[in-house]
Motif scaffolding. Structure first.
Motif, PDB file in Angstrom:
ATOM      1  N   ARG A  32      -2.732  10.168  -5.351  1.00 51.92           N
ATOM      2  CA  ARG A  32      -1.496  10.118  -6.119  1.00 51.92           C
ATOM      3  C   ARG A  32      -0.582  11.260  -5.661  1.00 51.92           C
ATOM      4  NH1 ARG A  32      -5.159  12.597  -9.557  1.00 51.92           N
ATOM      5  NH2 ARG A  32      -4.406  14.622 -10.300  1.00 51.92           N
ATOM      6  N   PRO A  65       1.822   4.681  -8.047  1.00 48.03           N
ATOM      7  CA  PRO A  65       0.627   3.850  -8.254  1.00 48.03           C
ATOM      8  C   PRO A  65       0.835   2.660  -9.193  1.00 48.03           C
ATOM      9  CG  PRO A  65       0.045   6.165  -8.331  1.00 48.03           C
ATOM     10  CD  PRO A  65       1.548   6.101  -8.240  1.00 48.03           C
ATOM     11  N   THR A  89       2.568   1.665  -3.468  1.00 39.66           N
ATOM     12  CA  THR A  89       1.697   2.103  -4.560  1.00 39.66           C
ATOM     13  C   THR A  89       1.085   3.478  -4.295  1.00 39.66           C
ATOM     14  OG1 THR A  89      -0.070   0.748  -3.655  1.00 39.66           O
ATOM     15  CG2 THR A  89       1.169  -0.190  -5.476  1.00 39.66           C
ATOM     16  N   THR A  90       1.138   3.936  -3.037  1.00 37.33           N
ATOM     17  CA  THR A  90       0.754   5.335  -2.780  1.00 37.33           C
ATOM     18  C   THR A  90       1.798   6.266  -3.405  1.00 37.33           C
ATOM     19  OG1 THR A  90      -0.370   4.796  -0.722  1.00 37.33           O
ATOM     20  CG2 THR A  90       0.378   7.068  -0.970  1.00 37.33           C
ATOM     21  N   ARG A 133      -2.327   7.248   3.023  1.00 34.77           N
ATOM     22  CA  ARG A 133      -2.608   6.179   2.076  1.00 34.77           C
ATOM     23  C   ARG A 133      -3.847   6.519   1.251  1.00 34.77           C
ATOM     24  NH1 ARG A 133      -1.622   0.930   3.556  1.00 34.77           N
ATOM     25  NH2 ARG A 133      -2.926   0.453   1.762  1.00 34.77           N
ATOM     26  N   LEU A 134      -4.867   7.079   1.945  1.00 34.42           N
ATOM     27  CA  LEU A 134      -6.155   7.303   1.286  1.00 34.42           C
ATOM     28  C   LEU A 134      -6.657   8.714   1.553  1.00 34.42           C
ATOM     29  CD1 LEU A 134      -7.759   3.914   2.410  1.00 34.42           C
ATOM     30  CD2 LEU A 134      -6.839   4.435   0.131  1.00 34.42           C
ATOM     31  N   ASP A 181     -10.670   7.426  -1.326  1.00 31.97           N
ATOM     32  CA  ASP A 181     -10.052   6.929  -2.564  1.00 31.97           C
ATOM     33  C   ASP A 181      -8.516   6.967  -2.449  1.00 31.97           C
ATOM     34  OD1 ASP A 181     -12.408   6.432  -3.788  1.00 31.97           O
ATOM     35  OD2 ASP A 181     -12.331   8.120  -5.209  1.00 31.97           O
ATOM     36  N   PRO A 182      -7.843   6.160  -3.268  1.00 31.20           N
ATOM     37  CA  PRO A 182      -6.373   6.245  -3.277  1.00 31.20           C
ATOM     38  C   PRO A 182      -5.904   7.623  -3.748  1.00 31.20           C
ATOM     39  CG  PRO A 182      -7.134   4.278  -4.435  1.00 31.20           C
ATOM     40  CD  PRO A 182      -8.348   5.125  -4.178  1.00 31.20           C
ATOM     41  N   GLY A 203       0.826  -1.216   0.000  1.00 29.17           N
ATOM     42  CA  GLY A 203       0.000   0.000   0.000  1.00 29.17           C
ATOM     43  C   GLY A 203       0.855   1.259   0.000  1.00 29.17           C
ATOM     44  N   CYS A 240      -6.218  13.800  -4.627  1.00 31.14           N
ATOM     45  CA  CYS A 240      -7.321  12.866  -4.837  1.00 31.14           C
ATOM     46  C   CYS A 240      -8.009  13.258  -6.153  1.00 31.14           C
ATOM     47  CB  CYS A 240      -8.310  12.968  -3.677  1.00 31.14           C
ATOM     48  SG  CYS A 240      -9.864  12.103  -3.975  1.00 31.14           S
ATOM     49  N   GLN A 292      -0.177  15.527  -2.329  1.00 27.08           N
ATOM     50  CA  GLN A 292      -0.991  14.319  -2.461  1.00 27.08           C
ATOM     51  C   GLN A 292      -2.360  14.757  -2.950  1.00 27.08           C
ATOM     52  OE1 GLN A 292      -0.041  11.959   1.369  1.00 27.08           O
ATOM     53  NE2 GLN A 292      -0.047  10.503  -0.332  1.00 27.08           N
TER      54      GLN A 292
END
Lengths: 224, 120
Positions: B97, A188, A184-185, B87-88, B94-95, A181, B71, B69
């Motif tokens: 990037r 991705p 991939t954060t 992480r989210l 949601d993930p 996790g 979303c 980061q």
């Protein structure tokens, strides 16, 4: 005020040397992989195992960087992988000029895959392009599962991450899914593989990944 | 350790720029660089390395660039603490990037004229 404001990459000279190498490797159709990890994560052991699997079918070689000694190159040669040691004398990473000089000295001949085993360090090697197709990062399960977020530079740059020494998972507190996790954060699309050179877990997938990257580089569709 | 390699690269760019300008504009007052959070370069060490080997070429000014980061639905996450990662997405789960933060750039070389005053 008199200024020069053309924004430039600080490592422009290394980038130029890396671009030259990249062109040369593209002409030769050689896949180049830069392996980065902490000392002791299993870069050399992975390459020994990789050599055993690939040496019969592919022309492979290795340039290996360490601060001192020829130990890694000796091990790799004993495993059948032609290797050239770079001893950096203290420098914590390889630069493109080191690779260029080592290649000139090594005279490997035509290659399918060149591995560059970087100096063991999760920080400094991340900044330096070496003409590689991709960087891979290795993280052994004994190092702990908190590493990706602690070393975001390398984990955001490596397109492949290998979690090594997976045969030791029963003995250590290492949460594979947490690591996956975090990786991939930061990146991705990273490929994350669990590997062990002891029970050979994941090694076939690793070799498949190399074969298909080589096929892709040469414009050939890889067959499974 | 590798901060010295970074300084070496930087110094080459500064010297090349000075050489291009000719003798009248040679005093450098400041060298501005952008260093990203993901560049694996420590700004204080970089400044020390510059001070040790290149201080006659002006002051090194580091602009620190955070990675963002983001979303896809909610946009940039504002709460992230320096050096920590989510992480989210805290709003929708949601993930996320990561964007930016990989800068390792020479932004600007600021010159003074020969008697040290700024030339406008």
């Amino acid at each position: 005020m008199l200024t020069t404001e053309a924004r430039q990459k600080i490592l422009a000279e290394n980038e130029a040397a890396a671009a030259e190498l990249r062109e040369r490797f593209a002409r030769a159709g050689t896949l180049v992989v830069d392996l980065i990890s902490s000392p002791g994560s299993g870069k050399t052991a992975l390459l020994e195992a990789t050599a055993r699997k690939l040496a019969g079918s592919l022309r492979i070689a290795c340039i290996v960087g360490d601060i001192a000694t020829e130990r890694d190159a000796d091990r790799l040669r004993a495993a059948g992988l032609p290797s050239r040691q770079i001893t950096t004398g203290g420098a914590c990473h390889l630069e493109a000029r080191n690779v260029r000089d080592a290649l000139a000295a090594a005279r490997f001949g035509p290659l399918d895959i060149l591995f560059i085993e970087n100096v063991g360090n999760l920080v400094c090697p991340a900044s330096f392009a070496l003409g590689e197709d991709f960087k891979i990062v290795l993280l052994s399960v004994t190092e702990g599962h908190d590493k990706p977020f602690k070393y975001p530079g390398i984990f955001s740059r490596a397109s492949v991450a290998l979690i090594t020494k997976s045969d030791l998972l029963p003995y250590v507190a290492f949460d594979v899914e947490r690591v996956r996790g975090e990786i991939t954060t930061l990146r991705p699309n990273a490929r994350v593989l669990l590997t062990s050179v002891v029970d050979e877990k994941g090694l076939e997938s690793w070799c498949d990944l190399l074969r298909s990257a080589l096929g892709e580089k040469r414009g050939v569709v890889a067959t499974a | 350790m590798h901060e010295l390699s970074i300084v070496e690269g930087l110094l080459k760019l500064v010297l090349a720029d000075r050489a291009e300008r000719g003798p009248s504009d040679r005093a450098v007052r400041a060298v501005r660089v952008a260093i990203g959070e993901l560049a694996s370069v420590e700004p204080t060490q970089l400044a020390h390395a510059w001070q040790s080997v290149a201080s006659e070429h002006g002051e090194l000014v580091v602009e620190w660039c955070r990675a963002r980061q983001v979303c896809a639905t909610c946009g940039e996450v504002p709460e992230r603490q320096p050096g920590s990662w989510l992480r989210l997405c805290p709003a929708c789960g949601d993930p996320l990037r990561v964007e930016g933060g990989d800068e390792l750039d020479l932004v600007e070389i600021e010159y003074a004229n020969e008697n040290g005053a700024l030339r406008c």
